[in-house]
Scaffold this active site. Structure first.
Site, mmCIF file in Angstrom:
data_model
loop_
_atom_site.group_PDB
_atom_site.id
_atom_site.type_symbol
_atom_site.label_atom_id
_atom_site.label_comp_id
_atom_site.label_asym_id
_atom_site.label_seq_id
_atom_site.Cartn_x
_atom_site.Cartn_y
_atom_site.Cartn_z
ATOM 1 N N ASP A 28 0.865 -0.977 -0.138
ATOM 2 C CA ASP A 28 -0.026 0.163 0.303
ATOM 3 C C ASP A 28 0.933 1.395 0.183
ATOM 4 O O ASP A 28 1.294 1.725 1.160
ATOM 5 C CB ASP A 28 -1.107 0.087 1.350
ATOM 6 C CG ASP A 28 -1.555 1.271 1.505
ATOM 7 O OD1 ASP A 28 -1.620 2.206 0.258
ATOM 8 O OD2 ASP A 28 -2.619 1.249 2.360
ATOM 9 N N GLU A 80 29.124 3.337 3.696
ATOM 10 C CA GLU A 80 29.468 1.783 3.978
ATOM 11 C C GLU A 80 29.224 1.496 2.765
ATOM 12 O O GLU A 80 28.800 -0.292 2.451
ATOM 13 C CB GLU A 80 28.465 1.123 4.877
ATOM 14 C CG GLU A 80 27.010 1.807 4.140
ATOM 15 C CD GLU A 80 25.282 1.584 6.012
ATOM 16 O OE1 GLU A 80 24.940 0.775 4.671
ATOM 17 O OE2 GLU A 80 25.461 2.649 6.997
ATOM 18 N N CYS A 112 26.231 4.782 8.829
ATOM 19 C CA CYS A 112 25.820 6.520 8.172
ATOM 20 C C CYS A 112 26.530 7.383 8.912
ATOM 21 O O CYS A 112 26.118 8.546 8.637
ATOM 22 C CB CYS A 112 23.888 6.828 8.010
ATOM 23 S SG CYS A 112 23.293 5.054 7.987
ATOM 24 N N THR A 153 13.582 3.457 0.212
ATOM 25 C CA THR A 153 14.379 4.660 1.617
ATOM 26 C C THR A 153 15.716 5.003 1.454
ATOM 27 O O THR A 153 16.336 5.712 0.984
ATOM 28 C CB THR A 153 14.154 5.354 2.738
ATOM 29 O OG1 THR A 153 15.072 3.796 3.365
ATOM 30 C CG2 THR A 153 12.653 4.924 3.325
ATOM 31 N N ARG A 199 12.099 -3.422 14.741
ATOM 32 C CA ARG A 199 12.170 -2.287 15.053
ATOM 33 C C ARG A 199 12.901 -2.014 16.440
ATOM 34 O O ARG A 199 12.710 -0.919 17.208
ATOM 35 C CB ARG A 199 10.015 -2.928 16.058
ATOM 36 C CG ARG A 199 9.132 -2.544 15.431
ATOM 37 C CD ARG A 199 7.650 -2.883 16.135
ATOM 38 N NE ARG A 199 7.832 -4.380 16.921
ATOM 39 C CZ ARG A 199 6.819 -5.019 17.413
ATOM 40 N NH1 ARG A 199 6.577 -4.050 17.487
ATOM 41 N NH2 ARG A 199 7.580 -6.555 17.546
ATOM 42 N N THR A 201 15.268 -1.754 15.678
ATOM 43 C CA THR A 201 16.868 0.050 14.815
ATOM 44 C C THR A 201 16.174 1.376 16.209
ATOM 45 O O THR A 201 16.200 1.976 15.182
ATOM 46 C CB THR A 201 16.577 0.298 13.718
ATOM 47 O OG1 THR A 201 14.984 0.264 13.092
ATOM 48 C CG2 THR A 201 17.369 -0.898 12.851
ATOM 49 N N HIS A 234 20.181 12.935 11.919
ATOM 50 C CA HIS A 234 20.156 11.843 11.136
ATOM 51 C C HIS A 234 19.362 11.424 10.348
ATOM 52 O O HIS A 234 17.974 11.387 11.327
ATOM 53 C CB HIS A 234 20.755 10.590 11.375
ATOM 54 C CG HIS A 234 21.098 9.353 10.401
ATOM 55 N ND1 HIS A 234 21.148 9.761 9.284
ATOM 56 C CD2 HIS A 234 20.382 7.927 10.844
ATOM 57 C CE1 HIS A 234 21.243 7.865 8.259
ATOM 58 N NE2 HIS A 234 20.806 7.613 9.243
ATOM 59 N N LYS A 239 9.635 9.830 9.695
ATOM 60 C CA LYS A 239 9.191 9.882 10.733
ATOM 61 C C LYS A 239 10.727 9.969 12.109
ATOM 62 O O LYS A 239 9.622 10.421 12.673
ATOM 63 C CB LYS A 239 8.682 8.158 10.752
ATOM 64 C CG LYS A 239 7.209 7.887 12.314
ATOM 65 C CD LYS A 239 7.376 6.782 12.158
ATOM 66 C CE LYS A 239 5.892 6.278 13.581
ATOM 67 N NZ LYS A 239 5.985 4.790 13.534
ATOM 68 N N LYS A 243 10.189 12.365 15.077
ATOM 69 C CA LYS A 243 10.024 12.897 16.246
ATOM 70 C C LYS A 243 11.479 12.756 17.476
ATOM 71 O O LYS A 243 11.218 12.899 18.314
ATOM 72 C CB LYS A 243 9.741 10.491 16.246
ATOM 73 C CG LYS A 243 9.395 10.232 17.610
ATOM 74 C CD LYS A 243 9.192 8.872 17.829
ATOM 75 C CE LYS A 243 8.660 7.986 19.307
ATOM 76 N NZ LYS A 243 8.766 6.934 19.287
ATOM 77 N N ASN A 266 17.416 8.054 2.009
ATOM 78 C CA ASN A 266 18.264 8.048 3.091
ATOM 79 C C ASN A 266 19.897 8.179 2.063
ATOM 80 O O ASN A 266 19.533 6.996 1.650
ATOM 81 C CB ASN A 266 17.368 7.229 3.833
ATOM 82 C CG ASN A 266 18.794 6.882 6.047
ATOM 83 O OD1 ASN A 266 19.474 7.502 5.289
ATOM 84 N ND2 ASN A 266 19.105 6.143 5.770
ATOM 85 N N SER A 296 24.405 2.968 12.169
ATOM 86 C CA SER A 296 24.151 1.375 13.371
ATOM 87 C C SER A 296 25.911 1.184 13.370
ATOM 88 O O SER A 296 26.839 1.168 12.616
ATOM 89 C CB SER A 296 23.955 0.843 12.260
ATOM 90 O OG SER A 296 22.616 1.112 12.242
#
EC number: 2.3.3.10
Length: 346
Positions: A28, A80, A112, A153, A199, A201, A234, A239, A243, A266, A296
């Protein structure tokens, strides 16, 4: 402390829309766009890689810096997705901008945030008097497995910064890092695509480190969100970026200039450096910027940057981020897969 003498960006012109990727995988598109705050992403052409992106960004940075490239004493390329396992990208960049041979060069890796690690390395060499100028690049052609959430992304692009002690268009007033061993995202040698913890991450990885670095910097300097004109973080997706900004007390006007994921995706090692460049494109002299990267594995580098009067003289010497983003052409999934090497012949 050292500052930014020049900055430059390069983003490939090809784009693919979220709707096109979702069409192929039966997802979707509206739900994905709402959830990730991403509409489309950049795609590297068949003749583009981290080295070519880095060279173009570096040339734009040198146009703004107005320095002799032979005065550059160090070149660091953080990525990377270096094109060679054994052959530095940094020497390609150094040769292309005519900084060789009296200089040092190295490739950096920290997911990153390798680009901001390069900025810190250049700052140290400049402040110690070992070099006059350093060139730090953060660039990637990010990988995402077909059908994986990352495919919506993971994009391509990069930014370069000339770091020096004099004639700075912006001063780096302070830096602060926050690092732990957190295996949220990784790719072993020989693996074509990275693996991630879904999740996992989020809160224990991205938010723990970005917020930790930002709050650590504020505590170190006695500043709060209200003391900054702009903030850049970053942006693995829109989202997370928004946040993090809300959790730190920033308003949308402070963070909107650096939010680029919705229109280019990204860019991994380029994400924070490119977002910072977009902010410098609009910032007035005297503006104070908070920039926080994330890599990461995991860690974040935070910087406090104050814009100087020279920004008005040099800003138009190279294309702005907005101008570069406007230069685009769309591809379908078949061409995207071909360009990215997702189709492998037997």
């Amino acid at each position: 402390m050292a500052g930014i003498v020049g900055y430059g960006v390069y983003i490939p012109s090809y784009r693919i829309k979220v709707e096109e990727i979702a069409r192929v995988w039966g997802d979707d598109p509206q739900a994905i766009s709402r959830g990730l705050v991403v509409e489309e992403k950049s795609v590297p052409g068949p003749d583009e890689d981290t080295a070519t992106i880095s060279v173009e960004a570096a040339r734009n940075a040198l146009r703004r810096s107005q320095i002799d490239p032979s005065e550059i004493g160090a070149v660091y390329v953080g990525s990377e997705s270096h094109p060679y396992a054994v052959k530095p990208t940094a020497t390609i960049v150094a040769e292309a901008v005519e900084a060789t041979p009296e200089m040092t060069a190295a490739d950096l890796e920290f997911a990153c945030k390798a680009g901001t690690a390069g900025i810190q390395a250049c700052m140290g060499l400049v402040d110690s008097g070992i070099i006059k100028y350093g060139l730090a690049v953060g660039a990637d052609t990010a990988q995402g497995a077909p059908g994986d959430a990352l495919e919506y992304t993971a994009s391509a692009g990069g930014a370069a910064y000339v770091i020096g002690g004099k004639n700075c268009l912006a001063d780096i007033k302070e830096t602060y890092s926050f690092t732990t061993d957190t295996p949220d995202f990784y790719r072993r040698e020989g693996m074509p695509y990275p693996r991630h913890g879904g999740r996992f991450t989020g809160e224990p990885a991205y938010f723990k480190h970005v917020l930790g670095a930002a709050r650590g910097m504020m505590e170190k300097t006695g500043l709060s969100a209200d003391d900054f004109d702009y903030a850049v973080f970053h942006q693995p997706n829109g989202k997370f970026y928004l946040k993090a900004a809300r959790k730190l007390g920033f308003e949308s006007e402070q963070v909107k200039p650096g939010l680029l994921t919705p229109v280019i995706g990204n860019t991994y090692s380029g994400a924070t450096p490119v977002g910072l460049a977009a902010t410098l494109d609009v910032a007035e002299p005297g503006a104070r910027i908070l920039a926080v990267s994330y890599g990461s594995g995991a860690g974040s580098d935070a910087f406090i940057i104050e814009v100087n009067d020279l920004i008005e003289e040099r800003r138009d010497l190279a294309p702005s981020v907005a101008e570069i983003i406007k230069n685009k052409r769309y591809v379908d999934y078949a061409l995207y897969a071909k360009f990215k090497g997702k189709l492998r012949m037997a």
